[in-house]
Design an enzyme around this catalytic site. Structure first.
Site, PDB file in Angstrom:
ATOM      1  N   CYS A  79       0.839  -1.210   0.000  1.00 55.57           N
ATOM      2  CA  CYS A  79       0.000   0.000   0.000  1.00 55.57           C
ATOM      3  C   CYS A  79       0.873   1.259   0.000  1.00 55.57           C
ATOM      4  CB  CYS A  79      -0.922  -0.068   1.211  1.00 55.57           C
ATOM      5  SG  CYS A  79      -1.551   1.499   1.810  1.00 55.57           S
TER       6      CYS A  79
ATOM      7  N   CYS B  83       0.301   3.857   2.711  1.00 55.01           N
ATOM      8  CA  CYS B  83       0.752   3.373   4.033  1.00 55.01           C
ATOM      9  C   CYS B  83       2.229   3.688   4.244  1.00 55.01           C
ATOM     10  CB  CYS B  83       0.538   1.860   4.160  1.00 55.01           C
ATOM     11  SG  CYS B  83      -1.182   1.368   4.002  1.00 55.01           S
TER      12      CYS B  83
END
Lengths: 103, 286
Positions: free
Chosen positions: A31, A34
């Site tokens: 991600c 993230c």
């Protein structure tokens, strides 16, 4: 305090049984956003020192926890107090917004 | 490999282009949507035009000026941006992928958040603005994509192999062209998004309903907000957060003009474009 690693095995002990506030960062390695949140989480852990426990949960390996807390978008940052989630931030979030909830 | 890719050809994007091309960098400007400037009837408060100038003329002159100096300017819709190797980025348009060392957002302040009841309430609870980020949570589920343009197709394609079934909801707009086994198109107008803790169903204007596990919003042409969500750029009230050098929280990514908020003026856009361009030059020379 350094950032801890939470998982399905230690979640109850580390988060739910903790009396004070705990910051939980739901993330995954793939991600992109993230990865941008990660240094912000590190800074928060450093600034809060011993007063708040901070940890990360990899949703790939801990899907049950993600389902239990209705995590449907990452990064999701959840603040727990006395074992209950009291605040959720979805997406990359400004450090000061998170710190305000922790203080 | 480009040194700089600028998204948007309004005054902020062009200004960034002028500064970076004059530093001998390889610069590409990609744009699709109309600039706010292009739609402005007359500009009378910008320096140097004694009788004022039409927004359209100023806009077109800017693009010509950038091209004359050697900036590549292409009218292509950017549908995705991804992190590449070695701090580089891949900017994807409908037909092409471009690799670049830096990205400058100059995408204006257009917002693609539909005025549908429940859309804010269920954000992160079944409503997502990023297929690559959140698709994981919808494995083998029945989901919907809201939109009808190239961006909606791009988001649908990112979900096709994850979800069980996808319904593209056009909300009364014309259906897009897409063929896939597990994709349907529904053109009914949407009234409300309903659920308890998370999204459960979509109610249409004709009072019919559709059950769904998730809704990916991909309206119109993707703008700064959509890309911010995909990359993890900090935003505040749908504006990209930048410092005084137009740097975002991600190294090599800058934003300028209306997408950073503040005065929606040509002068401010031109200044910020220059600043973003100069900062990109400094970053590339490090």
């Amino acid at each position: 305090m350094s950032v801890l690693k939470f998982d399905e095995g230690n979640f109850e002990e580390e988060v739910l049984k903790e009396k004070g506030k705990v910051l939980v960062d739901f993330y995954a390695d793939w991600c992109g956003p993230c990865r941008m949140m990660s240094p912000i989480i590190d800074e928060i852990a450093e600034e809060m020192g011993e007063s708040v426990k901070v940890g990360k949960i990899n949703v790939d390996n801990n899907q049950e926890l993600a389902i239990k807390y209705d995590v449907m978008s990452i990064p999701t940052i959840m603040v727990f107090e006395n074992g209950n989630p009291i605040k959720t931030f979805i997406g990359v979030t400004d450090k000061n917004e998170v710190l305000e909830v922790l203080k | 490999m480009y040194d700089v890719i600028i998204i948007g050809a309004g005054p902020a994007g062009i200004s960034a282009g002028l500064y970076t091309i004059r530093a001998n960098l390889k610069v590409l400007i990609l744009y699709k949507d109309q600039s706010a400037l292009e739609k402005t009837d007359r500009i009378e408060n910008y320096y140097g035009f004694e009788k004022g100038i039409s927004g359209q003329d100023l806009y077109e002159a800017g693009i010509k000026q950038a091209k004359n100096l050697g900036v590549e300017v292409k009218k292509e819709e950017v549908t995705n941006i991804q992190f590449g190797e070695n701090n580089q980025y891949t900017v994807m348009t409908e037909n092409q992928n471009y690799n670049t060392k830096t990205v400058i957002f100059a995408t204006g302040n257009k917002k693609n958040i539909p005025k549908i009841k429940g859309i804010k309430e269920f954000e992160g609870k079944g409503i997502s603005y990023c297929a690559v980020c959140d698709g994981f949570f919808y494995k083998n589920k029945d989901i919907a994509v809201l939109g009808n343009g190239r961006y909606a197709i791009s988001e649908t394609n990112a979900l096709i192999h994850i979800a069980n079934h996808i319904t593209i909801l056009t909300d009364g707009e014309k259906p897009p062209e897409i063929r896939a086994e597990n994709v349907d198109i529904d053109t009914r107008k949407i009234r409300e998004i309903k659920g308890d803790k998370k999204i459960e169903e979509i109610e249409f204007e004709d009072s019919t309903k559709m059950k769904t596990d998730g809704l990916f919003v991909a309206l119109g042409v993707a703008g700064s907000n959509e890309f911010a969500k995909k990359l993890g750029i900090l935003t505040q009230k749908d504006r990209i957060v930048v410092n005084e050098n137009m740097e975002t929280n991600i190294p090599g990514i800058y934003a300028c003009g209306d997408c950073t908020g503040g005065l929606l003026q040509v002068s401010k856009a031109v200044y910020e474009g220059a600043k973003a361009g100069l900062q990109a030059i400094r970053y590339l020379r490090k």
